[in-house]
Design an enzyme around this catalytic site. Sequence first.
Site, PDB file in Angstrom:
ATOM      1  N   PHE A 217       2.836 -16.004  50.244  1.00  0.00           N
ATOM      2  CA  PHE A 217       2.885 -15.090  51.539  1.00  0.00           C
ATOM      3  C   PHE A 217       2.934 -13.635  51.095  1.00  0.00           C
ATOM      4  O   PHE A 217       3.728 -13.259  50.583  1.00  0.00           O
ATOM      5  CB  PHE A 217       4.269 -15.478  52.307  1.00  0.00           C
ATOM      6  CG  PHE A 217       4.366 -14.701  53.549  1.00  0.00           C
ATOM      7  CD1 PHE A 217       3.661 -15.084  54.798  1.00  0.00           C
ATOM      8  CD2 PHE A 217       4.883 -13.550  53.864  1.00  0.00           C
ATOM      9  CE1 PHE A 217       3.726 -14.485  56.086  1.00  0.00           C
ATOM     10  CE2 PHE A 217       4.986 -12.871  54.782  1.00  0.00           C
ATOM     11  CZ  PHE A 217       4.391 -13.364  56.127  1.00  0.00           C
TER      12      PHE A 217
ATOM     13  N   ASP B 230       3.800  -9.085  43.506  1.00  0.00           N
ATOM     14  CA  ASP B 230       4.370  -8.972  44.950  1.00  0.00           C
ATOM     15  C   ASP B 230       6.008  -8.994  44.765  1.00  0.00           C
ATOM     16  O   ASP B 230       6.431 -10.127  44.623  1.00  0.00           O
ATOM     17  CB  ASP B 230       3.685  -9.793  45.923  1.00  0.00           C
ATOM     18  CG  ASP B 230       4.260  -9.458  47.395  1.00  0.00           C
ATOM     19  OD1 ASP B 230       5.588  -8.805  47.402  1.00  0.00           O
ATOM     20  OD2 ASP B 230       3.897 -10.422  48.217  1.00  0.00           O
TER      21      ASP B 230
ATOM     22  N   LYS C 203      11.309  -4.673  51.545  1.00  0.00           N
ATOM     23  CA  LYS C 203      12.784  -5.430  51.850  1.00  0.00           C
ATOM     24  C   LYS C 203      13.934  -4.550  51.483  1.00  0.00           C
ATOM     25  O   LYS C 203      14.420  -3.597  52.143  1.00  0.00           O
ATOM     26  CB  LYS C 203      12.462  -6.701  51.417  1.00  0.00           C
ATOM     27  CG  LYS C 203      11.852  -7.533  52.444  1.00  0.00           C
ATOM     28  CD  LYS C 203      11.891  -8.971  52.168  1.00  0.00           C
ATOM     29  CE  LYS C 203      10.885  -9.967  52.909  1.00  0.00           C
ATOM     30  NZ  LYS C 203      11.261 -10.097  54.345  1.00  0.00           N
TER      31      LYS C 203
END
Length: 404
Positions: free
Chosen positions: A138, A225, A254
């Site tokens: 994702f 990532d 985040k």
Amino acid sequence: MNAPDPIATRPMPHVLNTYGRLPIAMSHGRGCWLWDTEGRRYLDALGGIAVNTLGHAHPKLVPALQDQVAKLIHTSNYYEVPLQEQLAAKLCEFSGLAGAFFCNSGLEANEGALKIARKVGHDRGIDRPEIVVFERAFHGRSIATLSATGNPKVQAGFGPLVEGFVRVPLNDLAAIEEVARTHPNVTAVFLETIQGEGGVNPARIEYLQGLRRACDAHGWLLMLDEVQCGIGRTGKWFAHQWAGIVPDVMPLAKGLGSGVPIGAIVVGPKALNVLGPGNHGTTFGGNPLAMRAGVETLRIMEEDGVMANAATVGAALSQRLRAEFEGQAGVVDIRGQGLMIGVELDRACGALVGRAADAGLLISVTADRVIRLVPPLIMTRDEAMQVADILCPLVKAFLAEPTK
Ligand SMILES: Cc1ncc(COP(=O)(O)O)c(C=O)c1O
């Protein structure tokens, strides 16, 4: 704690219906606890989806942000933003990388990484560069990042997808060598060090080391990532550091701003000068408020030993969950590192999210059947045991129900 705000939870007819939300509105928070507008209290094992590194209303972060808001929020990238240099230097120190570009979110950081991977190809005369991506990955919901994502549900309805991706299974080095044999235009390998939305699936240490070797051998960029698993969550600054490797490109977001929107592409020497003036940009990215949030988050983490806390509290919580679910039919696996923990069941378990909230615990379920715990990294051992105290009986009761 303070009395909750006198706002009743209400429907939001003017907000697009893109989320299956619980009928709960939060009023305020403190540490790992949140209160809703009805005055109910919740233990936060979701951390705003791995975002609230320092929990809520952190007593050191709040005054720093107040100070920043009163001075300067935004000026644009037409001027120098000294806080960008300060934050970039820290990220380089922690990662061993060489430079950073700041943006506003995970998908933006990944878009930038994808642009770097393509530009590297064009700079070498490869007109149609390809990027290796992974099953169950994702990377975000822009057209390019959802194309890189390995989840048909995320892609459905948004074709045609962006081309130039070669998809392989995770933790399979033979598949990478096969790509090397068959795809001469590959310029980069792009993966989450620990897949988050895909079900908390770690790339194995030997696999990461093998990927590093393969990238070096074939002249590819290794792009990790770390949007979800980075910034101390696993007990090291970045999850790949458990494998003793250094990537070439590392998107972050985040947890970097403890809740203030922020993203970063951190790059090593091979990617440092790929993008030049006019190649990439953002209006909001790198603004003084977001940069201050990043600088203060990292400073407080260092000052208060937050990363070591994530490692020890995470290990204690994993151990407790393993003990609770030892031999439990229906629990397939417990995995993760530090305070990124997945409990995989043998059946879809989305219903547990609402039941946990009713019991005063915030969790998420990802990939249909993986309970994901990504709490603030300041969570105490006692709070972590309370997470298990609430969660374990709920899971056991759920598994005892007849399956339909
Ligand atoms: C690994 C990873 N990359 C990228 C993203 C996208 O980040 P954002 O939602 O900030 O665009 C996410 C979000 O969950 C993620 O987990």
